[in-house]
Enzyme design. Structure first.
Site, PDB file in Angstrom:
ATOM      1  N   ARG A   1      20.894  -8.848  15.182  1.00  0.00           N
ATOM      2  CA  ARG A   1      20.196  -9.073  16.448  1.00  0.00           C
ATOM      3  C   ARG A   1      19.991  -7.759  17.207  1.00  0.00           C
ATOM      4  O   ARG A   1      18.985  -7.545  17.865  1.00  0.00           O
ATOM      5  CB  ARG A   1      20.967 -10.045  17.348  1.00  0.00           C
TER       6      ARG A   1
ATOM      7  N   TYR B   1      -6.071 -12.482  27.943  1.00  0.00           N
ATOM      8  CA  TYR B   1      -5.451 -13.526  27.126  1.00  0.00           C
ATOM      9  C   TYR B   1      -4.807 -14.571  28.031  1.00  0.00           C
ATOM     10  O   TYR B   1      -4.012 -14.235  28.919  1.00  0.00           O
ATOM     11  CB  TYR B   1      -4.418 -12.887  26.194  1.00  0.00           C
TER      12      TYR B   1
ATOM     13  N   ASP C   1      -2.524  -3.717  26.670  1.00  0.00           N
ATOM     14  CA  ASP C   1      -2.534  -4.527  25.455  1.00  0.00           C
ATOM     15  C   ASP C   1      -3.600  -3.931  24.531  1.00  0.00           C
ATOM     16  O   ASP C   1      -4.794  -4.044  24.803  1.00  0.00           O
ATOM     17  CB  ASP C   1      -2.850  -5.981  25.810  1.00  0.00           C
TER      18      ASP C   1
ATOM     19  N   LYS D   1      -1.574  -9.859  14.627  1.00  0.00           N
ATOM     20  CA  LYS D   1      -3.006  -9.731  14.440  1.00  0.00           C
ATOM     21  C   LYS D   1      -3.350  -8.619  13.434  1.00  0.00           C
ATOM     22  O   LYS D   1      -3.039  -8.732  12.264  1.00  0.00           O
ATOM     23  CB  LYS D   1      -3.668  -9.520  15.796  1.00  0.00           C
TER      24      LYS D   1
END
Length: 377
Positions: A48, A101, A173, A198
């Site tokens: 983690r 978005y 972004d 993406k």
């Protein structure tokens, strides 16, 4: 050695053949925990917090984007959330684009309800609009260019200059443009965010996100702490897959862009298409800004508005054979989506808008697919 080309970095950054077996391909380290030696932790303790595959990925992402540090997350939304957690505080004011978005708006509308965050939407295609919207309590300017889904283009350098004068960090972004076409750090941005699902992933089989920092400062340290303590980390396997996909990233991007440019030009002249949103078209209102700050192309995304409203738009999408009617973008395959119906509560997109992710298929086939679909309307 001189600075390596992006294509070389995409293959080699972040990994050298390991010493035990000399494996040229990066091994997949699936373990969740690591042995201690005489009670003392070695290089790694617990997955983690860190994992060799994730460290390799983060190193590569930082180099590709030209940043000082990269921090990987389990999704693009988790990455964006970490930025907001690190930078904002109750009562803060944040600026976001009026076209962005929908998941970003949803984060502020739902997750941050109790924080009393004032999230203001601004048409950032005019830099003075950003300057006029800044308040004493403004803690972050979040930009997205090209925007989702109308592909607005913002003057990144102009916005960054305004923000720097006020001491406000700017986050960009860069998912749609990617560092192949656009280098936000070179234009004054402080933080870059990606949905690595993406174009970095490129094959519609990895969910992930990343925050990349221009400097290793206090914001980077807070985001790193949120990653490890909050636990929104990608699995070693997803990091391994993403590392492998990044090797071909610079080869895929020019094809996405050239295909999108040709398709946009074709659609621009079709009587059934009301409007084409693509910054590579001279008719795009922000075309000159796009030419100035994007290099080598304008990306693989475009949107169209279809005459006849929602019914005709959906009919067109369903008439296509090569383009799959599905959410997401950036994969090697071409996708089309009726955007409004995918936006959930409080949709903003026009009901006749289709968002198109142009893949790397032969462009003649993609154009012919639209030809036959338009002929059937």
């Amino acid at each position: 050695m001189p600075e390596l080309h992006l294509n070389t970095q995409a293959v080699h950054a972040g990994y050298e053949p390991e010493k035990q077996f000399g494996s040229v391909s990066q091994p997949l380290i699936l373990t969740t925990t690591f042995e201690r030696e005489n009670g003392v932790p070695r290089e790694h303790i617990y997955t983690r917090n860190e994992n060799p595959n994730r460290i390799s990925l983060e190193t590569k992402l930082a180099i590709l984007e030209g940043g000082a540090d990269a921090i990987a997350f389990a999704s693009g939304q988790a990455a964006a959330f970490a930025v907001f957690q690190a930078v904002l505080e109750p009562g803060a004011h944040v600026l976001i684009p009026d076209d962005c978005y929908h998941g970003i708006r949803t984060l502020f509308a739902q997750v941050y309800q109790g924080w009393q965050i004032n999230c203001e939407e601004v048409d950032m295609s005019v830099v003075s609009n950003v300057a006029d919207a800044i308040r004493p309590e403004t803690k972050l300017i979040w930009i997205e260019t090209p925007t989702n889904p109308k592909l607005k283009i913002f003057d990144i350098q102009g916005i960054a200059k305004v923000a720097a004068e006020k001491g406000i960090p700017v986050a960009c972004d860069n998912t749609w443009a990617t560092p192949f076409f656009q280098r936000p750090f070179e234009l004054g941005v402080d933080i870059v965010m990606h949905s690595t699902t993406k174009y970095f992933g490129g094959h519609s089989d990895i969910l992930g996100g990343a925050v990349i920092l221009k400097e290793k400062g206090s914001i980077a340290a807070r985001i790193r702490a949120i990653q490890g303590t909050g636990g929104g980390v990608p699995s070693p396997f997803d990091c391994w897959l993403l590392n492998r996909s990044l090797a071909t990233f610079p080869l895929r991007m020019p094809v996405h862009s050239s295909n999108a440019q040709a398709l946009a030009q074709f659609l621009h002249h079709q009587p059934a298409i009301e409007r084409v949103y693509y910054p590579g078209l001279p008719t795009h209102p922000n075309h000159e800004i796009a030419k100035a700050q994007m290099q080598g192309g304008f990306g693989g995304m475009l949107s169209i508005e279809v005459k006849g409203g929602m019914e005709k738009a959906i009919e067109l999408a369903e008439n296509l054979h090569i383009f799959t009617h599905a959410t997401s973008l950036g994969g090697v395959e071409s996708l089309i989506e009726h955007r409004r119906s995918a936006e959930g509560l409080h949709p903003r997109s026009p009901d006749n808008l289709l968002r198109v992710s142009v893949g790397i298929e032969f462009v003649g086939d993609l154009i012919r697919d639209f030809e036959q679909a338009l002929a059937r309307l």
